[in-house]
Design a protein around this motif. Structure first.
Motif, short mmCIF file in Angstrom:
data_model
loop_
_atom_site.label_atom_id
_atom_site.label_comp_id
_atom_site.label_asym_id
_atom_site.label_seq_id
_atom_site.Cartn_x
_atom_site.Cartn_y
_atom_site.Cartn_z
N SER A 43 34.41 31.36 41.36
CA SER A 43 33.63 31.79 40.19
C SER A 43 32.75 33.01 40.47
O SER A 43 32.06 33.48 39.57
CB SER A 43 32.73 30.64 39.73
OG SER A 43 31.85 30.26 40.78
N GLU A 44 32.77 33.52 41.72
CA GLU A 44 31.97 34.70 42.02
C GLU A 44 32.85 35.84 42.52
O GLU A 44 33.90 35.62 43.12
CB GLU A 44 30.85 34.39 43.02
CG GLU A 44 31.32 34.11 44.42
CD GLU A 44 30.18 33.84 45.39
OE1 GLU A 44 29.04 34.28 45.15
OE2 GLU A 44 30.44 33.18 46.39
N TYR B 201 38.04 37.94 41.85
CA TYR B 201 37.55 36.61 42.17
C TYR B 201 38.64 35.90 42.98
O TYR B 201 39.79 35.83 42.53
CB TYR B 201 37.25 35.84 40.88
CG TYR B 201 36.21 36.56 40.04
CD1 TYR B 201 34.88 36.16 40.09
CD2 TYR B 201 36.53 37.67 39.27
CE1 TYR B 201 33.91 36.84 39.36
CE2 TYR B 201 35.57 38.35 38.54
CZ TYR B 201 34.26 37.93 38.60
OH TYR B 201 33.29 38.60 37.89
N PRO B 202 38.32 35.38 44.16
CA PRO B 202 39.36 34.83 45.03
C PRO B 202 39.97 33.53 44.49
O PRO B 202 39.28 32.69 43.93
CB PRO B 202 38.61 34.56 46.34
CG PRO B 202 37.20 34.28 45.90
CD PRO B 202 36.97 35.19 44.72
N THR B 203 41.29 33.40 44.67
CA THR B 203 41.98 32.15 44.38
C THR B 203 42.60 31.59 45.66
O THR B 203 43.27 30.57 45.63
CB THR B 203 43.06 32.34 43.29
OG1 THR B 203 43.97 33.35 43.72
CG2 THR B 203 42.43 32.75 41.97
N SER B 204 42.39 32.29 46.77
CA SER B 204 42.80 31.84 48.11
C SER B 204 41.92 32.58 49.11
O SER B 204 41.07 33.38 48.72
CB SER B 204 44.28 32.19 48.36
OG SER B 204 44.42 33.58 48.61
N TYR C 78 43.94 36.63 44.02
CA TYR C 78 42.70 36.73 43.26
C TYR C 78 43.00 36.89 41.79
O TYR C 78 44.12 37.25 41.41
CB TYR C 78 41.86 37.93 43.74
CG TYR C 78 42.63 39.24 43.74
CD1 TYR C 78 42.68 40.04 42.61
CD2 TYR C 78 43.32 39.66 44.87
CE1 TYR C 78 43.39 41.22 42.60
CE2 TYR C 78 44.03 40.84 44.87
CZ TYR C 78 44.07 41.62 43.73
OH TYR C 78 44.78 42.80 43.73
N THR C 79 42.02 36.60 40.97
CA THR C 79 42.10 36.94 39.56
C THR C 79 41.25 38.19 39.39
O THR C 79 40.37 38.48 40.20
CB THR C 79 41.56 35.81 38.66
OG1 THR C 79 40.22 35.52 39.01
CG2 THR C 79 42.41 34.56 38.79
N LYS C 80 41.52 38.93 38.34
CA LYS C 80 40.79 40.20 38.16
C LYS C 80 40.36 40.37 36.73
O LYS C 80 40.91 39.77 35.81
CB LYS C 80 41.66 41.37 38.59
CG LYS C 80 42.91 41.51 37.76
CD LYS C 80 43.82 42.61 38.26
CE LYS C 80 45.02 42.63 37.35
NZ LYS C 80 46.21 43.11 37.90
N ARG C 81 39.35 41.19 36.59
CA ARG C 81 38.86 41.59 35.28
C ARG C 81 39.10 43.08 35.14
O ARG C 81 39.47 43.76 36.09
CB ARG C 81 37.39 41.24 35.14
CG ARG C 81 37.19 39.72 35.20
CD ARG C 81 35.87 39.30 34.71
NE ARG C 81 35.79 37.83 34.72
CZ ARG C 81 34.69 37.18 34.87
NH1 ARG C 81 33.54 37.82 35.03
NH2 ARG C 81 34.68 35.87 34.87
N VAL C 82 38.84 43.61 33.97
CA VAL C 82 39.11 45.02 33.68
C VAL C 82 38.32 45.95 34.60
O VAL C 82 37.14 45.74 34.84
CB VAL C 82 38.77 45.33 32.20
CG1 VAL C 82 38.94 46.80 31.90
CG2 VAL C 82 39.64 44.49 31.28
#
Length: 112
Positions: A20-21, A82-85, A56-60
């Motif tokens: 979440s960070e 934001y990391p997913t691993s 990771y997930t990313k935003r614009v």
């Protein structure tokens, strides 16, 4: 809570980062002086990194600082991912000077 380990390739330092960070928020906890932090919204390009491993997930992010080709090659803004691993990254932006400089040795405990 789940945390992922983020390793900075140049220094070998690591820190924990929650999904979440942003990677930048986690990096700030390392306590290095002078880490340049700009807008935190993907519009200034100060926190550019290259993700060498991990997901990771990313935003614009502003295309003025991260082209589609760079993004496809893993070059992104730490404030917007934001990391997913677990993640291994290389600091390539304006942060490199301060993040990758050697830290001064810790002061020795005074003799009692």
């Amino acid at each position: 809570m789940i945390y992922h380990t983020v390793v900075i390739e140049e220094t070998g330092e690591s820190y924990r980062c929650a999904p979440s960070e942003s990677l930048l928020a986690g990096m700030e906890r390392l306590g290095k002086r002078g880490i340049p932090v700009g807008c935190r919204g993907g519009g200034c390009g100060v926190c550019k990194v290259e993700v060498l491993a991990g997901s990771y997930t990313k935003r614009v992010m502003s295309r003025a600082y991260v082209s589609a080709e760079e993004e496809a090659a893993g070059q992104v803004l730490a404030c917007r991912i934001y990391p997913t691993s677990d993640v291994r990254l290389k600091v390539i932006g304006k942060m490199a000077k301060n993040v990758c400089r050697p830290q001064p040795p810790a002061a020795s405990a005074a003799a009692v």
